[in-house]
Scaffold this active site. Structure first.
Site, PDB file in Angstrom:
ATOM      1  N   TYR A 144      64.436  37.567  91.406  1.00 28.70           N
ATOM      2  CA  TYR A 144      63.764  36.509  91.810  1.00 28.70           C
ATOM      3  C   TYR A 144      63.026  36.172  93.490  1.00 28.70           C
ATOM      4  O   TYR A 144      63.660  37.237  93.539  1.00 28.70           O
ATOM      5  CB  TYR A 144      64.516  35.055  92.477  1.00 28.70           C
ATOM      6  N   ASP A 239      61.560  43.153  98.089  1.00 27.24           N
ATOM      7  CA  ASP A 239      61.892  41.798  98.397  1.00 27.24           C
ATOM      8  C   ASP A 239      63.649  42.145  99.108  1.00 27.24           C
ATOM      9  O   ASP A 239      63.898  41.991  98.473  1.00 27.24           O
ATOM     10  CB  ASP A 239      61.283  40.871  97.258  1.00 27.24           C
ATOM     11  N   LYS A 267      65.468  34.372 104.933  1.00 24.74           N
ATOM     12  CA  LYS A 267      67.089  34.210 105.365  1.00 24.74           C
ATOM     13  C   LYS A 267      68.106  34.186 106.902  1.00 24.74           C
ATOM     14  O   LYS A 267      67.471  33.901 107.939  1.00 24.74           O
ATOM     15  CB  LYS A 267      67.331  34.496 104.105  1.00 24.74           C
TER      16      LYS A 267
END
Ligand code: KE4
Length: 428
Positions: A144, A239, A267
């Site tokens: 994702y 990613d 994050k």
């Protein structure tokens, strides 16, 4: 556990917010029941509106590696806010964060700050297409990269065919530009480069998959992706929104020794505030406006308060033995959970890289999306609720990760293992 205030708040939320949540996975639909409404956190703990205390391993899905309300982060945020919240102009803070990140990850010669991991991945894809002049991209089933249209795509009808939308509202024409391969299966990538020679702009991958639960790369997988992209003139995009500063200070690219052309971050680099970033090779990043023809912008990109939290969090990770402690405590937890499951006669696989891990109710090994899909999600849901009722907050989905912070103590880890053993005895 009392939960009537949580339940009443959640009922009200559902009237004005879709599903009562601002992000779907928070809804507990993956595990059943109603989410608890969290009111505060401190260190490795959070409390809900009914006053229940939880040992937190969700860490807001990863950012809170230094724990909740770390005094140094709170002070930095407060001092920065007192000087103003946003200027829409260059600031020293965004420069300091950019320099910290590019020094930590040498493959990032230049970096652009944005506001989320989604923005980072969306921009990296657009940049790869601008740089190569090609339109197709390759992603992996189970990985994702945020909710931008090019990345909300699932595998098409068979190998070497284009993707199909994985969400309403994504036009088939967009999805057709995305090819979906199988994680840890290099041949599923090679077939696309054979099928679409000279047309693939980039391959984007979570170097350690975290969104199908934790699935580490098998040996030479990442090296294989580096070679096949290089051989075909496509860009390799890591990613590292989860893995950046998590699995090592320099991220998965440092841990596995593979240098991507572009990296997406989020994050941890915001320390719990909204920060994302994309960066990489200077010749590629020089295509980004205002230097080059690829446009990307954002009112609050590089926001002073957000970057202050990110800077302080990264500085906390520079302290001696931080990653050694994270590794030791996480290894103890992983071993303890697996032993508790074995003692209860439950077949489990615990996949872990550093302080990010997932316990699958499956004999294992868990190396592909197919393995993950065969795991017992109903049993995970029972395990999740058994732990929640006893004051341990895990990811409310079998396909997510749990995180150890620098603030979890050895006693916290011991308590967690004992609680898990009690819950698992009730599952067998
Ligand atoms: P955000 O737009 O949520 O900041 O980042 C998207 C993203 C990109 N790349 C990776 C590897 C990610 O894990 C994420 C977001 N992760 C999810 C759950 N693992 C965040 C939780 C949520 O969607 O609420």
């Amino acid at each position: 556990m009392k939960s009537d205030y949580s339940e009443s708040v959640f009922r009200r939320s559902q009237k004005v917010i879709p599903g009562g949540v601002n992000s779907p996975v928070r809804s507990f639909r993956g595990v059943g029941g109603a989410p608890v409404v969290i009111t505060r956190g401190r260190g490795p703990r959070v409390w809900d509106v009914d006053g229940n205390e939880y040992l937190d391993y969700l860490a807001s899905w990863g950012p809170l590696i230094a724990g909740h309300a770390h005094p140094r982060v709170v002070l930095a945020v407060g001092q920065t806010a007192a000087k103003g919240t946003s200027f829409g102009a260059p600031t020293l803070g965004e420069l300091e964060l950019a320099e910290l990140i590019t020094q930590a990850m040498p493959s990032l010669e230049m970096i652009r700050l944005v506001n989320s991991g989604t923005e980072a991945a969306m921009s990296a894809i657009r940049l790869a297409r601008a740089f190569t002049g090609r339109s197709k991209i390759v992603k992996f089933a189970g990985c994702y990269h945020g909710h931008s249209d090019p990345l909300l795509v699932k595998a098409g009808s068979g190998a070497a065919t284009h993707g199909v939308p994985d969400s309403a509202g994504v036009p088939a024409a967009y999805a057709q530009e995305t090819l979906v391969a199988d994680y840890n299966d290099l041949s599923s990538v090679e077939v696309y480069f054979d099928e679409w020679p000279g047309q693939i702009a980039a391959l984007i991958v979570e170097p350690v998959a975290g969104n199908m639960g934790v699935v580490p790369p098998t040996n030479s997988f990442l090296q294989g992706l580096r070679k096949v992209t290089e051989d075909n003139g496509a860009l390799l995009i890591f990613d590292e929104v989860i893995t950046g500063f998590r699995v090592a200070y320099g991220g998965a690219q440092a841990l596995y020794g593979v240098s991507p052309d572009l990296t997406c971050l989020g994050k941890i680099i915001g320390g719990g505030l909204p920060v994302g970033a994309y960066g990489g090779r200077r010749d590629v990043m020089e295509q980004v406006s205002p230097l080059g023809p690829m446009y990307q912008a954002g009112t609050l990109s590089g926001n002073p308060i957000a970057v202050a939290a990110g800077i302080e969090t990264i500085k906390l990770l520079q302290e001696p033995n931080v990653y050694e402690q994270l590794e030791a405590y996480s290894a103890t937890l992983a071993t303890g959970l697996h032993e508790a499951a074995s003692a209860a006669g439950l077949p489990t696989t615990l996949n872990r890289v550093g302080s990010v891990m997932t316990l699958f109710f499956h004999p294992g090994p868990i190396q592909t999306w197919g393995d993950v899909a065969a795991s017992d999600t109903k049993r995970y849901a029972k395990y999740f609720h058994g732990m929640l009722e006893r004051g341990v907050y895990l990811a409310p989905s079998a396909f997510e990760a749990s995180f150890v912070s620098t603030q979890h103590t050895q006693d916290d880890i011991k308590q967690t293992i004992e609680t898990a053993a009690e819950v698992m005895r009730g599952l067998s």
